[in-house]
Write an enzyme that holds these catalytic residues in place. Structure first.
Site, PDB file in Angstrom:
ATOM      1  CB  CYS A 196      32.813  13.663 -35.847  1.00 31.66           C
ATOM      2  SG  CYS A 196      31.338  13.101 -34.954  1.00 31.66           S
TER       3      CYS A 196
ATOM      4  CG  HIS B 176      21.451   8.022 -36.089  1.00 28.78           C
ATOM      5  ND1 HIS B 176      20.954   9.278 -36.333  1.00 28.78           N
ATOM      6  CD2 HIS B 176      20.688   7.514 -35.082  1.00 28.78           C
ATOM      7  CE1 HIS B 176      19.940   9.518 -35.505  1.00 28.78           C
ATOM      8  NE2 HIS B 176      19.773   8.462 -34.746  1.00 28.78           N
TER       9      HIS B 176
ATOM     10  CB  CYS C 172      27.867  15.796 -29.816  1.00 27.16           C
ATOM     11  SG  CYS C 172      29.139  16.781 -30.639  1.00 27.16           S
TER      12      CYS C 172
ATOM     13  CG  HIS D  43      17.781  13.939 -36.547  1.00 25.23           C
ATOM     14  ND1 HIS D  43      18.582  14.239 -35.468  1.00 25.23           N
ATOM     15  CD2 HIS D  43      18.538  13.173 -37.379  1.00 25.23           C
ATOM     16  CE1 HIS D  43      19.772  13.679 -35.650  1.00 25.23           C
ATOM     17  NE2 HIS D  43      19.765  13.028 -36.800  1.00 25.23           N
TER      18      HIS D  43
ATOM     19  CD  GLU E  92      21.703  17.950 -33.723  1.00 20.91           C
ATOM     20  OE1 GLU E  92      21.905  19.174 -33.836  1.00 20.91           O
ATOM     21  OE2 GLU E  92      22.303  17.094 -34.409  1.00 20.91           O
TER      22      GLU E  92
ATOM     23  CB  THR F 120      25.222  19.550 -35.320  1.00 25.01           C
ATOM     24  OG1 THR F 120      24.846  18.185 -35.078  1.00 25.01           O
ATOM     25  CG2 THR F 120      24.980  20.389 -34.076  1.00 25.01           C
TER      26      THR F 120
ATOM     27  CB  SER G 103      21.051  13.502 -40.310  1.00 22.92           C
ATOM     28  OG  SER G 103      20.948  14.752 -40.952  1.00 22.92           O
TER      29      SER G 103
ATOM     30  CB  SER H 297      27.857   7.441 -37.043  1.00 23.21           C
ATOM     31  OG  SER H 297      27.179   8.654 -36.935  1.00 23.21           O
TER      32      SER H 297
END
Length: 329
Positions: free
Chosen positions: A21, A50, A105, A133, A135, A173, A232, A276
């Site tokens: 992405c 990841h 990000c 996690h 994030e 996200t 994730s 990723s």
């Protein structure tokens, strides 16, 4: 003489979009550019993204991945991963006189800003995400007194708020869109005045890859998702494929992890990869499948992606300064 039965043609349905992405692409390039610009080592707090292969490749080039800021020698350069960090981490880095490059990000930064804004207005913030996690830890750190984690619909019964007229939900996200909406529906039943974020927190790439894997699941007897076990969005894609009706779905880092037994009786394999994952790993799986008779590859396109993000501002500044110095010579 008996009639010959035609063997069904074996094929691979290849999802598009898949793989990197914009946020991952930006983060990986940021590490590579930083190594070119400043030389090794560049310290990175947590895995930049990841993916095992990406991390190992960057380690060979001189990146050093650490779990805590205290592991970074004073005065060094440290980069924050795409998953984002809490304000306390920025403070720790300043205390250790570290030069920082923030590769968070931009879509994660958006959620951080939403958390700060709603906390300022004294809302209870219900953060839908997975405990532990990176994030979620980073977002929670923006407003620890206002945020509580909701790890799926089963958590909703335990949620308590101070004022039911001032409640908002935000999310990690990289979640399953369907499961998140199930959690949101349960929260709305409990808190009818629940406010939604101004725009989707689940990123465009996560959504697009889930839509694509659902399409694969319609025709494939087996779906292979290339991605790491700590990713994730990759794990969610396996779950989405199974929920959408795929008889089997598996997560692998490399082609060598595929079990030949999975192919028994399978004529159509669906193949995709997490956000990723570089395409070289997907190519490896295609080659592996091709050697076993799955040579016919058909791309299943469900969306176009053209989003790109500029490099972290600290890196852009130094790259510009170097370019200006060179042109002045």
């Amino acid at each position: 003489m008996g009639r010959m039965t035609a063997t069904p043609a074996r094929r691979v349905l290849l999802a598009a979009p898949r793989g990197y992405c914009a946020g991952v692409d930006r983060a990986v390039i940021a590490v590579e550019k930083a190594l070119e610009q400043y030389g090794a080592p560049i310290y990175v707090r947590h895995e930049i993204v990841h993916n095992k292969y990406v991390v190992q490749t960057l380690e060979k080039k001189g990146a050093i991945f650490v779990d805590v800021t205290a592991e970074v020698p004073e005065g060094s350069i440290v980069m924050f991963s795409a998953h984002g960090v809490a304000p306390t981490v920025h403070a720790e880095a300043a205390e250790r006189k570290l030069a920082t490059i923030d590769a968070t990000c931009p879509l994660v930064t958006k959620v951080h800003k939403e958390a700060v804004r709603y906390a300022k207005d004294d809302y209870d913030i219900l953060l839908i995400g997975h405990e532990g996690h990176e994030e979620v830890i980073g977002t929670s750190g923006e407003a620890p007194d206002h945020i509580q984690l909701v790890d799926g619909p089963e958590d909703v019964a335990n949620v308590e708020v101070r004022d039911e007229s001032k409640v908002v939900w935000l999310s990690q996200t990289t979640l399953s869109v369907d499961e998140t909406m199930e959690t949101v529906d349960a929260l709305k039943s409990k808190f009818p005045n629940l406010l939604s974020p101004p725009s989707d927190d689940i990123c465009y790439a996560t959504q697009n890859r889930q839509i694509a894997v659902k399409k694969l699941a319609e025709d494939a007897e087996l779906v292979i998702v290339v991605g790491s076990k700590n990713s994730s969005n990759s794990i969610r894609m396996v779950e989405v494929a199974l929920d959408a009706g795929a008889p089997a779905a598996h997560l692998v880092d490399f082609a060598s992890e595929i079990d030949e037994a999975w192919l028994e009786g399978v004529t159509t394999v669906g193949l995709t990869s997490g956000a990723s994952v570089p395409d070289v790993l997907v190519d490896g799986v295609l080659e592996w499948l091709g050697e076993r008779g799955y040579a016919d590859v058909e791309t299943v396109k469900t969306a176009d992606e053209s989003i790109t993000f500029s490099l972290p501002k600290e890196l852009r500044r130094d790259l510009r300064a170097e370019a200006a110095a060179l042109s002045a010579e």
